[in-house]
Design a protein around this motif. Structure first.
Motif, PDB file in Angstrom:
ATOM      1  N   HIS A 191     -22.750 -13.421  28.017  1.00 56.46           N
ATOM      2  CA  HIS A 191     -22.341 -14.957  27.443  1.00 56.46           C
ATOM      3  C   HIS A 191     -22.529 -15.818  28.588  1.00 56.46           C
ATOM      4  O   HIS A 191     -22.905 -16.932  28.269  1.00 56.46           O
ATOM      5  CB  HIS A 191     -21.068 -14.999  27.067  1.00 56.46           C
ATOM      6  CG  HIS A 191     -20.390 -16.333  26.903  1.00 56.46           C
ATOM      7  ND1 HIS A 191     -20.727 -16.740  25.100  1.00 56.46           N
ATOM      8  CD2 HIS A 191     -19.605 -17.208  27.204  1.00 56.46           C
ATOM      9  CE1 HIS A 191     -20.304 -17.871  25.242  1.00 56.46           C
ATOM     10  NE2 HIS A 191     -19.463 -18.186  26.366  1.00 56.46           N
ATOM     11  N   GLU A 192     -22.265 -15.751  29.826  1.00 56.94           N
ATOM     12  CA  GLU A 192     -22.277 -16.657  30.740  1.00 56.94           C
ATOM     13  C   GLU A 192     -23.867 -16.843  31.178  1.00 56.94           C
ATOM     14  O   GLU A 192     -24.241 -18.164  31.434  1.00 56.94           O
ATOM     15  CB  GLU A 192     -21.359 -15.993  32.104  1.00 56.94           C
ATOM     16  CG  GLU A 192     -21.647 -16.979  33.318  1.00 56.94           C
ATOM     17  CD  GLU A 192     -21.096 -16.096  34.612  1.00 56.94           C
ATOM     18  OE1 GLU A 192     -21.170 -16.951  35.632  1.00 56.94           O
ATOM     19  OE2 GLU A 192     -20.562 -15.329  34.337  1.00 56.94           O
ATOM     20  N   LYS A 196     -26.133 -20.547  30.704  1.00 60.53           N
ATOM     21  CA  LYS A 196     -27.109 -21.025  31.745  1.00 60.53           C
ATOM     22  C   LYS A 196     -28.516 -20.968  31.091  1.00 60.53           C
ATOM     23  O   LYS A 196     -29.248 -22.047  31.360  1.00 60.53           O
ATOM     24  CB  LYS A 196     -26.945 -20.034  32.903  1.00 60.53           C
ATOM     25  CG  LYS A 196     -25.471 -20.062  33.746  1.00 60.53           C
ATOM     26  CD  LYS A 196     -25.681 -19.403  34.941  1.00 60.53           C
ATOM     27  CE  LYS A 196     -24.436 -19.139  35.520  1.00 60.53           C
ATOM     28  NZ  LYS A 196     -24.211 -18.259  36.788  1.00 60.53           N
ATOM     29  N   TYR A 197     -29.006 -20.003  30.518  1.00 61.01           N
ATOM     30  CA  TYR A 197     -30.178 -20.012  29.952  1.00 61.01           C
ATOM     31  C   TYR A 197     -30.455 -21.226  28.839  1.00 61.01           C
ATOM     32  O   TYR A 197     -31.525 -21.929  29.041  1.00 61.01           O
ATOM     33  CB  TYR A 197     -30.350 -18.719  29.258  1.00 61.01           C
ATOM     34  CG  TYR A 197     -31.913 -18.803  28.511  1.00 61.01           C
ATOM     35  CD1 TYR A 197     -33.287 -18.302  28.992  1.00 61.01           C
ATOM     36  CD2 TYR A 197     -31.879 -18.669  27.159  1.00 61.01           C
ATOM     37  CE1 TYR A 197     -34.338 -18.324  28.468  1.00 61.01           C
ATOM     38  CE2 TYR A 197     -33.114 -18.699  26.097  1.00 61.01           C
ATOM     39  CZ  TYR A 197     -34.214 -18.711  27.088  1.00 61.01           C
ATOM     40  OH  TYR A 197     -35.356 -18.617  26.117  1.00 61.01           O
ATOM     41  N   GLN A 208     -36.051 -16.985  34.933  1.00 62.00           N
ATOM     42  CA  GLN A 208     -35.299 -16.088  35.626  1.00 62.00           C
ATOM     43  C   GLN A 208     -33.968 -15.586  34.932  1.00 62.00           C
ATOM     44  O   GLN A 208     -33.465 -14.544  34.986  1.00 62.00           O
ATOM     45  CB  GLN A 208     -34.688 -16.906  37.035  1.00 62.00           C
ATOM     46  CG  GLN A 208     -35.899 -16.841  37.876  1.00 62.00           C
ATOM     47  CD  GLN A 208     -35.370 -17.670  39.456  1.00 62.00           C
ATOM     48  OE1 GLN A 208     -34.152 -18.000  39.355  1.00 62.00           O
ATOM     49  NE2 GLN A 208     -36.417 -17.736  40.273  1.00 62.00           N
ATOM     50  N   TYR A 209     -33.202 -16.645  34.206  1.00 61.16           N
ATOM     51  CA  TYR A 209     -32.215 -16.301  33.147  1.00 61.16           C
ATOM     52  C   TYR A 209     -32.464 -15.401  32.146  1.00 61.16           C
ATOM     53  O   TYR A 209     -31.859 -14.419  31.846  1.00 61.16           O
ATOM     54  CB  TYR A 209     -31.456 -17.600  32.822  1.00 61.16           C
ATOM     55  CG  TYR A 209     -30.777 -18.147  33.835  1.00 61.16           C
ATOM     56  CD1 TYR A 209     -29.624 -17.619  34.662  1.00 61.16           C
ATOM     57  CD2 TYR A 209     -31.076 -19.841  34.069  1.00 61.16           C
ATOM     58  CE1 TYR A 209     -29.186 -18.475  35.424  1.00 61.16           C
ATOM     59  CE2 TYR A 209     -30.129 -20.522  35.010  1.00 61.16           C
ATOM     60  CZ  TYR A 209     -29.352 -19.852  35.783  1.00 61.16           C
ATOM     61  OH  TYR A 209     -28.766 -20.683  36.790  1.00 61.16           O
ATOM     62  N   LEU A 213     -31.054 -11.807  31.271  1.00 62.45           N
ATOM     63  CA  LEU A 213     -30.777 -11.455  30.005  1.00 62.45           C
ATOM     64  C   LEU A 213     -31.462  -9.964  29.534  1.00 62.45           C
ATOM     65  O   LEU A 213     -30.406  -9.315  28.932  1.00 62.45           O
ATOM     66  CB  LEU A 213     -30.861 -12.300  29.130  1.00 62.45           C
ATOM     67  CG  LEU A 213     -29.939 -13.850  29.157  1.00 62.45           C
ATOM     68  CD1 LEU A 213     -30.460 -14.664  28.290  1.00 62.45           C
ATOM     69  CD2 LEU A 213     -28.427 -13.277  28.607  1.00 62.45           C
ATOM     70  N   ALA A 214     -32.445  -9.944  29.634  1.00 66.08           N
ATOM     71  CA  ALA A 214     -33.090  -8.673  29.294  1.00 66.08           C
ATOM     72  C   ALA A 214     -32.570  -7.577  30.080  1.00 66.08           C
ATOM     73  O   ALA A 214     -32.469  -6.272  29.354  1.00 66.08           O
ATOM     74  CB  ALA A 214     -34.478  -8.836  29.722  1.00 66.08           C
ATOM     75  N   LYS A 215     -32.242  -7.622  31.439  1.00 67.74           N
ATOM     76  CA  LYS A 215     -31.723  -6.475  32.136  1.00 67.74           C
ATOM     77  C   LYS A 215     -30.360  -6.228  31.771  1.00 67.74           C
ATOM     78  O   LYS A 215     -29.743  -5.095  31.614  1.00 67.74           O
ATOM     79  CB  LYS A 215     -31.822  -6.845  33.595  1.00 67.74           C
ATOM     80  CG  LYS A 215     -33.247  -6.609  33.948  1.00 67.74           C
ATOM     81  CD  LYS A 215     -33.509  -7.010  35.480  1.00 67.74           C
ATOM     82  CE  LYS A 215     -34.899  -6.767  35.963  1.00 67.74           C
ATOM     83  NZ  LYS A 215     -35.190  -7.434  37.168  1.00 67.74           N
TER      84      LYS A 215
END
Length: 334
Positions: A191-192, A196-197, A208-209, A213-215
């Motif tokens: 969520h955080e 940011k994304y 980068q965000y 998220l993918a990871k």
């Protein structure tokens, strides 16, 4: 009685101020004697002021007590000036810091590649036994589940999820609290990062965000926290954000490795093979990409390619978990 210290204090301030005023006027040689005289008078005045507040045992004999205080007050500015000059000298002698070159390290290389020792983990079998054995003492089983929580591996989390169906209420409750806690922690991170994304306007930072998220979504799949019903949804999320990041970081090998793992979960071997090959081409760590390729070739019956991979990359033996496999396929059992 309190009037006398106040008078001495004010007198010392006036004398010191006048001494400084005299010092900054005209040639210093003409006024230094006047400065020293007023500074001495100010030092004696403040010494008498301090003397009134000393404990009784330090007040007498009075002349020695006041003289010592006056001497300290007189020389204190000299020592302060000397200390300041030393500080300036040391400060100016410092060399300007030089920014060191650094090399970007991928997420996977930083957190996944650690030196492993090939040795048996004491008690791992008993942990499995205690987690599954209904007739074992409850306190021992709870300790086993606590250790499984600390491990946080796919196997340990799988055992904790099995505890949700246990006959014992305490085991079920503890298992639920652990899974719920892990899910909440991961959800909060997602969520955080997602916020940011969405808020980020810089394309590079946004990518980068997306990679983060993918990871994070992959962690759901890898650890086994998620149910099988959510597997497709999570794979889609990993693929969506990984491809978003790839558009900006087309040569980031970690993303290709991640996409390859997603395709393996989906059962699309050919797509997985392409992604792992891209990962190797773009500089992915051989320890992370080549074992997957070798496994794909093995199950595809391409044994010659398996042997070729391990023969060309015999240093994979340095990984204690890969050592027996590499030794078998490269034909060298040294």
């Amino acid at each position: 009685m309190m009037m006398l210290p106040a008078i001495f204090f004010i007198l010392s301030l006036v004398c010191e101020a006048f001494a400084i005023y005299v010092l900054v006027q005209g040639e210093i040689e003409l006024y230094v004697e006047v400065f020293l005289a007023f500074h001495l008078f100010a030092s004696v005045s403040i010494a008498f002021c301090i003397w009134f507040f000393l404990p009784e045992k330090y007040k007498y004999p009075t002349k020695y007590s006041v003289a010592l205080l006056a001497l300290f007050n007189f020389v204190a500015p000299i020592f302060a000036l000397l200390a300041f000059m030393i500080y300036i000298y040391i400060w100016r002698s410092f060399k300007e810091s030089v920014e060191l070159d650094y090399e970007k390290v991928g997420y996977g290389e930083l957190f996944e590649e650690r030196i492993a020792l090939s040795k048996r983990r004491f008690g791992e079998s008993s942990l499995n036994m205690l987690a599954k054995r209904d007739n074992a003492p409850v306190d021992l089983r709870l300790k086993a589940f606590t250790l499984l929580k600390e491990l946080q591996t796919p196997k340990s989390i799988g055992l904790i999820k099995e505890g949700l169906k246990d006959k014992n209420d305490e085991i079920r409750l503890y298992s639920f609290s652990v899974i719920d806690s892990l899910e909440k922690e991961l959800n909060d991170k997602i969520h955080e990062t997602l916020q940011k994304y969405k808020d980020e306007t810089n394309d590079k930072m946004k990518a980068q965000y997306a990679e983060q998220l993918a990871k994070l979504y992959w962690e759901y799949i890898y650890t086994g926290i998620s149910d099988l019903e959510l597997r497709k949804f999570l794979c889609d999320k990993v693929e969506f954000y990984a491809k978003k990041a790839v558009r900006k970081y087309s040569k980031d090998p970690d993303l290709f490795v991640l996409l390859g793992k997603v395709e393996l979960k989906r059962g699309d071997i050919e797509k997985a093979k392409l992604y792992f090959q891209k990962a190797v081409e773009n500089g992915a760590s051989e320890y992370r990409a080549l074992p997957f390729l070798a496994e794909i070739y093995y199950y595809g019956g391409e044994f010659g390619k398996v042997k070729e991979i391990f023969s060309k990359h015999r240093h994979l033996k340095l990984d204690p978990y890969l050592y027996p496999i590499v030794s078998l396929w490269d034909g060298n059992h040294e």
